[in-house]
Design an enzyme around this catalytic site. Structure first.
Site: not given
Length: 290
Positions: A70-71, A207
Site C-alpha cells: 500500500d506504499s 519495520e
C-alpha cells in the site's frame, strides 16, 4: 572468479538448485520455498512493485518475492500516506504485477479499512486479491489485534504475511518512529510475532525495529522475518523500489540504500528530449517515414 561469474545469480528454486534468489525459473516461488530458505539459513531480497513493467524487471533479476504494497499510495498515487489506498486500486495494480511476473511470489497488501472490521471482511477482500488479481499471498498489519483475520485466511487456504513494528496504516496514532525500544514494547512485539506465527502466518515483516530486538524475534520464530529498518539479523530484507532505485524525491528514510539515481537519469533524459524537440533535432531523418 570473473566479474560476469560473480554477478550471475544462482539458479532458481525448482531448477535443480535450492537457492531462493536466482534467475527466471520454471515455476512460481511458493510459501514452502520461503520456509525452506529459513531452514537453510538463506537470506533473500524482497522489493515492492506497482506495475507490470517494473515487476518484470525485478522478476528477471531473480527477486523471489515482490510486494504490491500500500506504499503505492505515497509512491505512485500521490497520497500523503498509505491510508487512502482502496481495494479497487490494490486489486488493479496487483493484477498488473502478477501479469508482469512469471516466477516471483507476489504478495498483495490489504489496505486500511479492508480487514479491520473482522475476519469475514478480511476473507472477502483477501479472496478478491487472490481470485481477481492472482496474488499468491496477502499481507496485513498488526499482531494480536489481527489474529482472528490471520487464522481465518489461513484456514481458507490463503497464505498470510504479518506486518509488525511500525505499521504505516496506523500513522495517525503512532507516527513514523522506531518501535519496540522500551522493555514493555519489546515484549509486546515479540509476543505479537509468536502469536502471528501460531495463527499460521508464513512470514513476518519487522519495520523500524531495533536491530537487537529484530534479531531476537528472528531467532525465536521458525517462520522467516523480513526486515525494513530492522538491522541485518532478519532472514530477508525489503525496500520500497522507488527508494532503492533513487526515484523518490526529497529525503529518504535512513534505512534505505540507494542503488541507482533514476530520478536524475529520467530528468536528464526528459531535458535532452525537450531540447531536441525545441531545437529541431528530433525527429531526425532516421526517425521519419516516407
Amino acid at each position: 572468479m570473473t566479474l560476469q561469474a560473480a554477478q550471475k545469480p544462482p539458479a532458481a528454486a525448482g531448477d535443480g538448485n535450492k537457492s531462493l534468489y536466482g534467475g527466471k525459473g520454471t515455476r512460481r516461488i511458493t510459501v514452502h520455498d520461503i520456509a525452506a530458505a529459513k531452514t537453510r539459513g538463506e537470506k533473500w531480497p524482497m522489493l515492492t512493485a506497482y506495475d507490470a513493467m517494473t515487476a518484470s524487471v525485478f522478476d528477471e533479476a531473480g527477486i523471489p518475492v515482490i510486494l504490491v504494497g500500500d506504499s503505492m499510495g505515497n509512491c505512485h498515487l500521490g497520497y500523503d500516506t498509505t491510508v487512502p489506498v482502496t481495494m479497487d486500486e490494490m486489486t488493479f495494480l496487483s493484477a498488473a504485477v502478477v501479469r508482469g511476473t512469471r516466477r516471483a511470489l507476489v504478495v498483495g497488501d490489504l489496505p486500511f479499512g479492508s480487514y479491520q472490521e473482522g475476519p469475514v471482511q478480511a476473507l472477502r477482500n483477501a479472496t478478491r486479491l487472490v481470485k481477481d488479481a492472482g496474488v499468491g499471498a496477502i499481507k496485513l498489519e498488526g499482531g494480536e489485534r489481527s489474529l482472528p483475520q490471520t487464522e481465518l485466511l489461513v484456514q481458507a487456504g490463503i497464505p498470510v504475511m504479518s506486518h509488525l513494528g511500525l505499521t504505516p496504516q496506523s500513522v495517525n496514532t503512532m507516527g513514523y518512529r522506531v518501535q519496540g525500544r522500551s522493555d514493555e514494547a519489546a515484549h509486546r512485539l515479540l509476543r505479537d510475532a509468536k502469536a502471528a506465527q501460531d495463527a499460521g502466518a508464513f512470514a513476518v515483516v519487522l519495520e523500524l525495529v531495533p536491530a537487537e530486538l529484530a534479531a531476537e524475534v528472528t531467532r525465536s520464530l521458525h517462520i522467516p522475518t523480513i526486515g525494513i529498518g530492522a538491522g541485518a539479523g532478519t532472514d530477508a530484507q525489503v525496500l520500497v523500489w522507488t527508494d532503492m532505485a533513487g526515484l523518490t524525491g526529497g529525503k529518504v528514510p535512513r534505512f534505505t540504500k540507494q542503488y541507482a539515481n533514476l530520478r536524475e537519469t529520467l530528468g536528464d533524459a526528459a531535458r535532452a528530449f525537450a531540447e531536441d524537440v525545441s531545437g529541431g533535432a528530433f525527429p531526425a531523418e532516421e526517425h521519419t517515414f516516407h
